[in-house]
Enzyme design. Structure first.
Site, short mmCIF file in Angstrom:
data_model
loop_
_atom_site.label_atom_id
_atom_site.label_comp_id
_atom_site.label_asym_id
_atom_site.label_seq_id
_atom_site.Cartn_x
_atom_site.Cartn_y
_atom_site.Cartn_z
N GLU A 191 0.83 -1.35 0.06
CA GLU A 191 0.06 0.01 -0.15
C GLU A 191 0.80 1.27 0.00
OE1 GLU A 191 -2.66 -1.06 3.58
OE2 GLU A 191 -3.06 -2.79 2.32
N SER A 206 -4.34 -12.08 3.25
CA SER A 206 -5.73 -12.62 3.51
C SER A 206 -5.54 -13.89 4.64
CB SER A 206 -6.47 -13.23 2.26
OG SER A 206 -6.92 -11.93 1.51
N GLY A 210 -6.55 -7.61 7.86
CA GLY A 210 -8.04 -7.56 8.34
C GLY A 210 -8.30 -8.47 9.44
C1 PEP Z 1 -1.05 -6.79 5.07
O1 PEP Z 1 -1.92 -5.48 4.86
O2 PEP Z 1 -0.01 -6.81 5.35
C2 PEP Z 1 -2.27 -7.65 4.99
C3 PEP Z 1 -1.78 -8.89 4.79
O3 PEP Z 1 -3.56 -7.50 4.85
P1 PEP Z 1 -4.82 -8.70 4.85
O4 PEP Z 1 -4.28 -9.87 5.75
O5 PEP Z 1 -5.81 -7.94 5.23
O6 PEP Z 1 -4.76 -9.30 3.59
#
Ligand code: PEP
Length: 256
Positions: free
Chosen positions: A97, A210, A232
């Site tokens: 990000e 995820s 998340g």
């Molecule tokens: C992250 O932002 O590092 C991440 C792995 O997010 P998520 O677990 O929501 O996919």
């Protein structure tokens, strides 16, 4: 084999009261039983309060990013030295990000790795390919280029290196890499660490993207996977702690 690490990246989520309750729940879990190493990365304004909630526990505090410079006229930015002062031991660097929304390229990531070391923070370096890159068969090339740039920025005598393989297409999408896909990327990263930073004896390659209580057990059971970076599912104590408990007992009790 390194001791597993489960890290929560809270991103720009939670209210202060929720952040403190969540930190307290993780702290209670850490006090209960032997488990993996734990790391929480709250938003900047919550660092001091969450650090206070974790004080004296074995749950580490981390920042989600840092600025390359130690101080100066960089409105809105935060230096690694400031993060260390409020109790951070880690800083996430190169999260997709940041690469996507804040245009941090490999040189910017390397500058932040250097800044983390200067401030005595451990850099948790994130690398990962986009879906088009995977579909073009360029996964390992991209991961190795990103990891290589970050590893070059670690001091040559670094003792400990933490990298998270986070395929961009798996972050926040509910779509997860297979254990085989993760293991292939982890092997490539580990090989690169061995080649470029042979002094690193404590090498952890985490998987992120995820991860949930349902998907964690298979991933964490693989010997190439030294833990998880969780987005998340780290925002609720139940789901985060279920992932923490999914680390196989056989992987615990041994430090690198
Ligand atoms: C992250 O932002 O590092 C991440 C792995 O997010 P998520 O677990 O929501 O996919």
């Amino acid at each position: 084999m390194a001791r597993p690490l489960i890290a929560g990246n809270w991103k720009m989520n939670l209210r202060l009261s929720e952040a403190i309750s969540l930190a307290e729940a993780v702290r209670r879990e850490a006090e209960k039983a032997d488990g993996p190493d734990l790391l929480l990365c709250p938003p900047f304004p919550f660092l001091a309060a969450v650090g206070e909630a974790l004080r004296g526990s074995r749950v580490a505090l981390g920042a989600q990013t840092l600025h390359p410079e130690p101080k100066g006229a960089y409105t809105g930015e935060v230096a690694g030295e400031m993060l260390a002062e409020v109790g951070c031991r880690f800083a996430i660097v190169g999260h997709s990000e940041r690469r996507q929304h804040f245009r941090e390229d490999n040189a910017a990531v390397a500058a932040r790795v250097r800044a983390a070391h200067r401030a005595r923070l451990a850099a948790l370096v994130c690398v990962g390919e986009t879906l088009p890159e995977r579909e073009e068969g360029r996964t390992l090339e991209v991961v190795e280029r990103q990891a290589g740039a970050a590893l070059e920025a670690h001091p040559s005598d670094v003792a400990s290196v933490t990298v998270a393989y986070e395929p961009v297409w798996a972050i926040g999408t509910g779509r997860i890499a297979t254990v085989e896909q993760a293991a292939e990327a982890h092997q490539a990263i580990r090989r690169l660490v061995r080649e470029t930073r042979p002094s690193a004896r404590d090498v952890r390659v985490l998987y992120g993207g995820s991860v949930t209580p349902d998907t964690a057990p298979a991933l964490l059971a693989h010997p190439e996977v030294d833990g998880a970076l969780v987005g998340g599912a780290s925002l609720k104590a139940d789901s985060f702690l279920a992932i923490v408990r999914a680390v196989p007992k056989a992987r615990l009790g041994r430090s690198a």
